[in-house]
Write a protein that holds these residues in place. Structure first.
Motif, PDB file in Angstrom:
ATOM      1  N   ALA A  46      11.947  62.942  88.750  1.00  0.00           N
ATOM      2  CA  ALA A  46      12.081  61.833  87.803  1.00  0.00           C
ATOM      3  C   ALA A  46      10.726  61.437  87.224  1.00  0.00           C
ATOM      4  N   HIS A  47       9.658  61.794  87.931  1.00  0.00           N
ATOM      5  CA  HIS A  47       8.299  61.455  87.477  1.00  0.00           C
ATOM      6  C   HIS A  47       7.613  62.728  86.999  1.00  0.00           C
ATOM      7  N   GLY A  48       7.538  62.889  85.701  1.00  0.00           N
ATOM      8  CA  GLY A  48       7.026  64.110  85.094  1.00  0.00           C
ATOM      9  C   GLY A  48       5.665  64.544  85.578  1.00  0.00           C
ATOM     10  N   SER A  49       4.800  63.603  85.922  1.00  0.00           N
ATOM     11  CA  SER A  49       3.443  63.963  86.318  1.00  0.00           C
ATOM     12  C   SER A  49       3.422  64.726  87.637  1.00  0.00           C
ATOM     13  N   VAL A  50       4.412  64.545  88.490  1.00  0.00           N
ATOM     14  CA  VAL A  50       4.459  65.227  89.780  1.00  0.00           C
ATOM     15  C   VAL A  50       5.199  66.552  89.665  1.00  0.00           C
ATOM     16  N   TYR A  51       6.142  66.615  88.771  1.00  0.00           N
ATOM     17  CA  TYR A  51       7.041  67.758  88.686  1.00  0.00           C
ATOM     18  C   TYR A  51       6.349  69.114  88.590  1.00  0.00           C
ATOM     19  N   PRO A  52       5.317  69.299  87.748  1.00  0.00           N
ATOM     20  CA  PRO A  52       4.729  70.633  87.640  1.00  0.00           C
ATOM     21  C   PRO A  52       4.170  71.159  88.971  1.00  0.00           C
ATOM     22  N   ILE A  53       3.783  70.282  89.874  1.00  0.00           N
ATOM     23  CA  ILE A  53       3.215  70.687  91.163  1.00  0.00           C
ATOM     24  C   ILE A  53       4.307  71.228  92.084  1.00  0.00           C
ATOM     25  N   LEU A  54       5.509  70.702  91.973  1.00  0.00           N
ATOM     26  CA  LEU A  54       6.593  71.081  92.867  1.00  0.00           C
ATOM     27  C   LEU A  54       7.479  72.145  92.225  1.00  0.00           C
ATOM     28  N   ASP A  55       7.288  73.389  92.637  1.00  0.00           N
ATOM     29  CA  ASP A  55       8.196  74.416  92.138  1.00  0.00           C
ATOM     30  C   ASP A  55       9.487  74.350  92.961  1.00  0.00           C
ATOM     31  N   GLU A  56      10.445  75.208  92.616  1.00  0.00           N
ATOM     32  CA  GLU A  56      11.759  75.114  93.258  1.00  0.00           C
ATOM     33  C   GLU A  56      11.683  75.322  94.773  1.00  0.00           C
ATOM     34  N   GLU A  57      10.842  76.240  95.212  1.00  0.00           N
ATOM     35  CA  GLU A  57      10.724  76.527  96.647  1.00  0.00           C
ATOM     36  C   GLU A  57      10.157  75.322  97.395  1.00  0.00           C
ATOM     37  N   ASN A  58       9.103  74.716  96.850  1.00  0.00           N
ATOM     38  CA  ASN A  58       8.523  73.518  97.470  1.00  0.00           C
ATOM     39  C   ASN A  58       9.537  72.382  97.502  1.00  0.00           C
ATOM     40  N   GLU A  59      10.318  72.263  96.439  1.00  0.00           N
ATOM     41  CA  GLU A  59      11.326  71.209  96.336  1.00  0.00           C
ATOM     42  C   GLU A  59      12.365  71.351  97.445  1.00  0.00           C
ATOM     43  N   LYS A  60      12.795  72.607  97.703  1.00  0.00           N
ATOM     44  CA  LYS A  60      13.767  72.861  98.768  1.00  0.00           C
ATOM     45  C   LYS A  60      13.218  72.425 100.120  1.00  0.00           C
ATOM     46  N   HIS A  61      11.942  72.783 100.385  1.00  0.00           N
ATOM     47  CA  HIS A  61      11.312  72.400 101.657  1.00  0.00           C
ATOM     48  C   HIS A  61      11.168  70.887 101.751  1.00  0.00           C
ATOM     49  N   TYR A  62      10.791  70.270 100.636  1.00  0.00           N
ATOM     50  CA  TYR A  62      10.615  68.814 100.614  1.00  0.00           C
ATOM     51  C   TYR A  62      11.935  68.125 100.936  1.00  0.00           C
ATOM     52  N   ASN A  63      13.027  68.566 100.327  1.00  0.00           N
ATOM     53  CA  ASN A  63      14.334  67.970 100.575  1.00  0.00           C
ATOM     54  C   ASN A  63      14.814  68.259 101.995  1.00  0.00           C
ATOM     55  N   HIS A  64      14.514  69.450 102.514  1.00  0.00           N
ATOM     56  CA  HIS A  64      14.887  69.757 103.894  1.00  0.00           C
ATOM     57  C   HIS A  64      14.123  68.841 104.862  1.00  0.00           C
ATOM     58  N   ASP A  65      12.834  68.642 104.595  1.00  0.00           N
ATOM     59  CA  ASP A  65      12.031  67.744 105.439  1.00  0.00           C
ATOM     60  C   ASP A  65      12.572  66.319 105.383  1.00  0.00           C
ATOM     61  N   ALA A  66      13.018  65.891 104.215  1.00  0.00           N
ATOM     62  CA  ALA A  66      13.593  64.546 104.074  1.00  0.00           C
ATOM     63  C   ALA A  66      14.883  64.435 104.876  1.00  0.00           C
ATOM     64  N   TYR A  67      15.682  65.500 104.868  1.00  0.00           N
ATOM     65  CA  TYR A  67      16.932  65.526 105.641  1.00  0.00           C
ATOM     66  C   TYR A  67      16.631  65.394 107.141  1.00  0.00           C
TER      67      TYR A  67
END
Length: 150
Positions: A46-67
């Protein structure tokens, strides 16, 4: 009035608020048939400034860590495992909370109010938007003493 399906959005950084939040949720939960749905909204996309840093693979890990973190929080607060579900959504917090509430057919949302900023005198913007647009009861748990993120 007791509720059967309660959505509890959590901010993973405000851990000192969780005890009061869960106490409020359990107070209105129907002991016999009630279910709590814990929700974490990943706002990185939702925050464009962070998005380019998080590719799809990092996003999956981030969401898994949140879970994993949601599960740890539930265990720490001794929430009844048979009455809990965990959900992660990507996007803007208020929109995703409202959408998840509709998806699970929640009859209540129990959430924290963070410290109001200058732009929002009475209540922070996410709870304010949820209250305004929710199709169910919304309980906002306020802290008597605001604490900062660790």
């Amino acid at each position: 009035m007791m509720f059967k399906k309660i959505l509890v959005p959590l901010h993973l950084d405000y851990t000192e608020n969780h005890e009061k939040l869960f106490a409020g949720a359990l107070e209105v939960l129907n002991d016999d048939v009630g279910k709590l749905s814990l929700l974490y909204v990943n706002e990185n996309r939702a925050h464009g400034s962070v998005y380019p840093i998080l590719d799809e693979e990092n996003e999956k890990h981030y969401n898994h860590d949140a879970y994993i973190e949601l599960k740890k929080i539930a265990q720490k607060h001794k929430l009844p495992e048979d009455k809990i579900s965990f959900n992660i959504r990507d996007g803007s917090a208020h929109r995703e909370i409202l959408e998840e509430a509709r998806r699970i057919k929640a009859d209540a949302i129990v959430m924290m109010a963070t410290k109001p900023g200058l732009g929002s005198y009475f209540i922070s913007s996410t709870p304010e938007r949820v209250i305004r647009h929710a199709n169910c009861s919304v309980f906002v748990i306020r802290l008597t003493d605001y604490q900062s993120i660790k």
